[in-house]
Design a protein around this motif. Structure first.
Motif, short mmCIF file in Angstrom:
data_model
loop_
_atom_site.label_atom_id
_atom_site.label_comp_id
_atom_site.label_asym_id
_atom_site.label_seq_id
_atom_site.Cartn_x
_atom_site.Cartn_y
_atom_site.Cartn_z
N LYS A 205 16.99 14.22 52.10
CA LYS A 205 17.29 15.57 52.59
C LYS A 205 18.45 16.19 51.83
O LYS A 205 18.41 17.36 51.45
CB LYS A 205 17.59 15.50 54.08
N ASP A 206 19.46 15.41 51.53
CA ASP A 206 20.60 15.94 50.77
C ASP A 206 20.22 16.26 49.32
O ASP A 206 20.67 17.25 48.74
CB ASP A 206 21.74 14.91 50.79
N SER A 207 19.38 15.43 48.79
CA SER A 207 18.94 15.68 47.40
C SER A 207 18.17 16.99 47.28
O SER A 207 18.35 17.78 46.36
CB SER A 207 18.06 14.52 46.92
N LEU A 208 17.29 17.26 48.27
CA LEU A 208 16.53 18.51 48.22
C LEU A 208 17.43 19.72 48.41
O LEU A 208 17.25 20.77 47.78
CB LEU A 208 15.46 18.49 49.32
N SER A 209 18.43 19.59 49.25
CA SER A 209 19.35 20.71 49.46
C SER A 209 20.15 21.02 48.20
O SER A 209 20.35 22.19 47.83
CB SER A 209 20.28 20.36 50.63
#
Length: 279
Positions: free
Chosen positions: A4-8
């Motif tokens: 999730k952090d990578s996509l953000s």
């Protein structure tokens, strides 16, 4: 770091790139034209410009027409150039001035070399007149060599101002310029300065008052008295005519054709003309 952090983080990078591209595009975009007022007349549309041939194209068309013309037409162009300029030209110079390609057309080359009005020497062509004259003094020397007269047509192409020089020599009393009634050509005669004499008015009046005999026989007798042999003998000619009975021949009359019944009539619609026919 979870997914999730990578996509953000990836979305944030994409937004920064898009904003950078938008700013670059805005800085390089052409300024828009100002909007015209509502009531302002619209500018007329420009008509399409016609396509024009370039000068080089027209020149190439002219060159093509000259080189496809008959040999006589090409020779005329060259001889006119030589006559007007009175200079010696190479084949390349003639090509530049008239577009006649002498090297590329053997028939034109041979015809020019053999033409009596063209002189060819050392690769150069020049105009050739019958008499090589350079001015009025040489013209007068030539005319004095022909006491019986010189036809103007033989010298009129010697140089461009030859006719004007002939008129000047005539005005100065150096030559006589007369017209030949038979050939309708002008003849120039030298005016011998030794023959220039002054005649008194009394002698001129005496000459005008002198009466000549009206009969040719009397004229011949007067010539013989002064030791001059006449070219005719009128008395002898008249005596021979009387002895031989020479009379002018009368013109024979044409026999009138009679109209008979066998004659083919073409004016049958006028019967009153043919009432009395010979049987």
């Amino acid at each position: 770091m979870d997914l999730k952090d990578s996509l953000s983080k990836f979305k944030q990078q994409q937004e920064r790139c898009q904003s950078s591209l938008a700013s670059i595009a805005a800085s390089t975009a052409k300024p828009k034209h100002r909007a015209q007022p509502v009531n302002a007349p619209s500018a007329p549309a420009r008509p399409p410009q016609p396509i024009k041939f370039s000068n080089d194209t027209e020149r190439l068309q002219h060159i093509n027409s000259v080189r496809k013309s008959p040999i006589g037409a090409q020779m005329k162009l060259v001889i006119e150039l030589l006559y007007k300029t009175r200079q010696a030209f190479t084949a390349e110079q003639i090509n530049e001035a008239t577009y006649v390609d002498i090297h590329g057309n053997k028939a034109v080359f041979d015809s020019l070399k053999n033409n009596p009005k063209v002189h060819y020497e050392s690769g150069r062509f020049s105009y050739k007149s019958k008499h090589d004259l350079k001015g009025k003094d040489q013209l007068l020397v030539l005319v004095r060599k022909y006491p019986e007269g010189l036809a103007v047509v033989e010298v009129k192409d010697a140089y461009p101002t030859v006719i004007e020089d002939l008129q000047a020599l005539k005005a100065a009393g150096e030559v006589w310029l007369l017209s030949n009634m038979d050939s309708q050509e002008d003849i120039v005669y030298p005016n011998d300065p030794k023959a220039k004499i002054k005649v008194d008015d009394d002698l001129k009046q005496l000459f005008r008052e002198m009466e000549l005999p009206r009969d040719m026989v009397d004229i011949e007798k007067e010539l013989q008295k002064n030791g001059i042999k006449p070219m005719t003998n009128t008395a002898k000619r008249r005596a021979a005519a009387q002895i031989n009975g020479v009379q002018p021949k009368a013109k024979p009359k044409k026999k009138q054709r009679e109209i008979t019944r066998r004659t083919k009539l073409t004016n049958a619609h006028l019967p009153e003309l043919f009432q009395n026919l010979n049987n």
